[in-house]
Design a protein around this motif. Structure first.
Motif, mmCIF file in Angstrom:
data_model
loop_
_atom_site.group_PDB
_atom_site.id
_atom_site.type_symbol
_atom_site.label_atom_id
_atom_site.label_comp_id
_atom_site.label_asym_id
_atom_site.label_seq_id
_atom_site.Cartn_x
_atom_site.Cartn_y
_atom_site.Cartn_z
ATOM 1 N N LEU A 97 78.995 73.967 76.822
ATOM 2 C CA LEU A 97 78.327 72.806 76.238
ATOM 3 C C LEU A 97 78.615 71.555 77.052
ATOM 4 C CD1 LEU A 97 79.163 73.641 72.507
ATOM 5 C CD2 LEU A 97 77.110 74.250 73.807
ATOM 6 N N ASN A 98 77.574 71.076 77.738
ATOM 7 C CA ASN A 98 77.674 69.853 78.537
ATOM 8 C C ASN A 98 78.785 69.941 79.579
ATOM 9 O OD1 ASN A 98 75.577 68.280 77.013
ATOM 10 N ND2 ASN A 98 77.012 68.730 75.354
ATOM 11 N N LEU A 99 78.869 71.081 80.202
ATOM 12 C CA LEU A 99 79.869 71.334 81.239
ATOM 13 C C LEU A 99 79.224 71.601 82.595
ATOM 14 C CD1 LEU A 99 82.851 71.923 82.065
ATOM 15 C CD2 LEU A 99 82.470 74.295 81.358
ATOM 16 N N LEU A 100 78.035 72.190 82.588
ATOM 17 C CA LEU A 100 77.412 72.646 83.827
ATOM 18 C C LEU A 100 77.145 71.492 84.794
ATOM 19 C CD1 LEU A 100 76.729 75.580 84.529
ATOM 20 C CD2 LEU A 100 74.331 75.074 84.032
ATOM 21 N N VAL A 112 74.908 83.543 75.707
ATOM 22 C CA VAL A 112 75.480 82.269 76.147
ATOM 23 C C VAL A 112 74.730 81.166 75.425
ATOM 24 C CG1 VAL A 112 75.665 80.635 78.070
ATOM 25 C CG2 VAL A 112 76.269 83.028 78.422
ATOM 26 N N ILE A 113 75.461 80.229 74.822
ATOM 27 C CA ILE A 113 74.831 79.035 74.275
ATOM 28 C C ILE A 113 75.233 77.870 75.176
ATOM 29 C CG2 ILE A 113 76.705 78.702 72.575
ATOM 30 C CD1 ILE A 113 74.406 77.515 70.740
ATOM 31 N N LEU A 114 74.234 77.243 75.763
ATOM 32 C CA LEU A 114 74.467 76.290 76.845
ATOM 33 C C LEU A 114 73.728 74.985 76.554
ATOM 34 C CD1 LEU A 114 74.490 77.121 80.610
ATOM 35 C CD2 LEU A 114 73.110 75.207 79.815
ATOM 36 N N ALA A 115 74.456 73.888 76.643
ATOM 37 C CA ALA A 115 73.865 72.557 76.462
ATOM 38 C C ALA A 115 73.982 71.772 77.755
ATOM 39 C CB ALA A 115 74.567 71.815 75.326
ATOM 40 N N LEU A 116 72.959 70.958 78.008
ATOM 41 C CA LEU A 116 72.924 70.197 79.250
ATOM 42 C C LEU A 116 72.241 68.862 78.984
ATOM 43 C CD1 LEU A 116 73.784 70.705 82.206
ATOM 44 C CD2 LEU A 116 71.460 71.479 82.659
ATOM 45 N N VAL A 117 72.869 67.781 79.438
ATOM 46 C CA VAL A 117 72.288 66.454 79.265
ATOM 47 C C VAL A 117 71.138 66.272 80.262
ATOM 48 C CG1 VAL A 117 72.702 63.977 79.492
ATOM 49 C CG2 VAL A 117 74.406 65.425 78.390
ATOM 50 N N THR A 174 66.258 74.236 72.083
ATOM 51 C CA THR A 174 65.948 73.121 71.205
ATOM 52 C C THR A 174 66.371 71.829 71.871
ATOM 53 O OG1 THR A 174 66.100 72.311 68.922
ATOM 54 C CG2 THR A 174 68.144 73.074 69.941
ATOM 55 N N ARG A 175 65.965 70.736 71.267
ATOM 56 C CA ARG A 175 66.362 69.415 71.740
ATOM 57 C C ARG A 175 67.237 68.775 70.673
ATOM 58 N NH1 ARG A 175 62.297 64.965 74.443
ATOM 59 N NH2 ARG A 175 63.878 63.423 75.055
ATOM 60 N N LEU A 176 68.437 68.316 71.087
ATOM 61 C CA LEU A 176 69.405 67.750 70.154
ATOM 62 C C LEU A 176 70.052 66.507 70.751
ATOM 63 C CD1 LEU A 176 71.279 70.973 68.944
ATOM 64 C CD2 LEU A 176 69.719 69.578 67.586
ATOM 65 N N PRO A 177 70.509 65.584 69.914
ATOM 66 C CA PRO A 177 71.301 64.462 70.422
ATOM 67 C C PRO A 177 72.743 64.905 70.671
ATOM 68 C CG PRO A 177 71.072 64.278 68.052
ATOM 69 C CD PRO A 177 70.256 65.469 68.468
ATOM 70 N N TYR A 178 73.282 64.519 71.804
ATOM 71 C CA TYR A 178 74.691 64.752 72.114
ATOM 72 C C TYR A 178 75.435 63.483 71.718
ATOM 73 C CZ TYR A 178 78.769 65.871 75.079
ATOM 74 O OH TYR A 178 80.039 66.128 75.558
ATOM 75 N N LEU A 179 76.143 63.555 70.597
ATOM 76 C CA LEU A 179 76.729 62.372 69.973
ATOM 77 C C LEU A 179 78.214 62.257 70.277
ATOM 78 C CD1 LEU A 179 74.963 62.846 66.531
ATOM 79 C CD2 LEU A 179 74.450 61.038 68.171
ATOM 80 N N ALA A 208 69.478 69.273 76.060
ATOM 81 C CA ALA A 208 68.701 70.501 75.929
ATOM 82 C C ALA A 208 69.698 71.617 75.656
ATOM 83 C CB ALA A 208 67.917 70.792 77.204
ATOM 84 N N VAL A 209 69.466 72.383 74.597
ATOM 85 C CA VAL A 209 70.399 73.447 74.207
ATOM 86 C C VAL A 209 69.664 74.789 74.279
ATOM 87 C CG1 VAL A 209 72.009 74.277 72.460
ATOM 88 C CG2 VAL A 209 71.554 71.816 72.668
ATOM 89 N N PHE A 210 70.243 75.718 75.031
ATOM 90 C CA PHE A 210 69.619 77.020 75.297
ATOM 91 C C PHE A 210 70.477 78.141 74.731
ATOM 92 C CE2 PHE A 210 68.493 74.138 78.696
ATOM 93 C CZ PHE A 210 67.153 74.374 78.944
#
Length: 315
Positions: free
Chosen positions: A207-210, A234-239, A288-293, A308-310
């Motif tokens: 999550l927000n690491l890549l 894998v659940i992956l989030a990216l700003v 999906t599209r989510l806010p990273y708070l 963006a969360v995959f």
């Protein structure tokens, strides 16, 4: 000693004066007042209609393969609870002054992440339990064996996922964040240890690491090799927009590997990322599209980036 105490008092008073100045009464320019009022509406009114933009996706701009698997998210109760708590904390003036003072002292020799871990501040929020379940298409009672959370920070996001797993492993580079993770009883692995445990993982979260690591392409391939081959995800989030950099002792550096992400708008970069994931051996199962708070401070109730969360499955 007297000089130090006087310096501390002067620092605290100056911060208080800055906060007071930004209360709006001292903004004489109409433009400044307009900007300030918009800042307030964005940061202090979570139910504000514009917050729905956090979740908007123009699906017509997604590729044909991604369009049917887009999951529409919204401002739910779990997200609202985080926002309310963050707003409350930002109003604790004495604590915020203390955090600001300590951050200025430690920033000389510590990274921002480590300072947050030391002070127990700046918790992040990626998804609520309900949003996590919808993405993975699971129910509240669903259980799997092993979760690996890469770059887990203080473990607050790990806590959202943890009820669904028997064993929870985490990695983190910041020593102060590792202390936070150990207090939560998670099994902390070294950043070069999780690939050599002798077992595979049912879910790996990245999550927000890549976009904050030196070798993102290598990391994708390593996750692919350590994932259980049939049921693993894998659940992956990216700003987005994609701006990769690496924090190193308070300095920002370019990563050693380049991940080719093209496109200007959110949907175009998502399409490009799907190609990157395919080259690493993954197919996108949901997105999906989510806010990273992030919890706020004495100037803002909270901070928000565009995620963006995959959900990726190995192919």
């Amino acid at each position: 000693m007297k000089v130090f105490v006087c310096w501390v008092l002067a620092y605290v008073l100056s911060l208080a004066a800055v906060r007071k100045m930004w209360s709006g009464r001292y903004l004489r320019s109409p433009l400044s007042r307009y900007v300030y009022s918009n800042m307030l509406s964005l940061s202090q009114t979570p139910y504000w209609e514009g917050n729905q933009q956090w979740y908007f996706c123009n699906t017509e701009n997604l590729s044909e393969a991604l369009r049917p698997i887009f999951v529409q998210s919204y401002l739910d109760e779990g997200t609202q609870t985080f926002l309310n708590r963050s707003i409350e904390k930002s109003g604790w003036l004495s604590i915020q002054l203390y955090h600001s003072f300590m951050s200025s002292v430690f920033s000389v020799f510590m990274s921002r992440t480590s300072i947050n871990g030391l002070l127990g501040r700046g918790s992040m929020f990626v998804f609520s339990p309900e949003q996590f379940q919808r993405l993975l298409k699971i129910g509240p009672e669903w259980k799997a064996h092993r979760l690996l959370d890469l770059g887990a920070g203080d473990g607050e996001v790990t806590k959202v996922m943890s009820p669904h797993f028997e064993e929870i492993y985490v990695t983190e580079m910041s020593q102060t964040m590792i202390w936070q993770l150990q207090k939560k009883k998670y099994r902390v692995l070294n950043i070069d240890e999780w690939q050599r445990t002798g077992f595979q993982y049912d879910v790996i979260s990245c999550l927000n690491l890549l976009d904050r690591c030196h070798q993102p392409v290598t990391l994708l391939k390593e996750m692919r090799s350590m994932l259980e081959p049939t049921r693993g995800r894998v659940i992956l989030a990216l700003v987005l927009p994609f701006h990769p950099y690496v924090e190193n002792g308070g300095k920002w550096e370019k990563p050693a590997e380049v991940m080719e992400v093209t496109g200007k708008v959110w949907e175009e970069q998502v399409n490009s990322l799907a190609d990157v994931f395919q080259e690493a051996g993954f197919a996108v199962e949901a997105l999906t599209r989510l806010p990273y708070l992030c919890e706020g401070d004495m100037y803002n109730d909270y901070y928000v980036l565009d995620d963006a969360v995959f959900v990726l499955r190995p192919v």
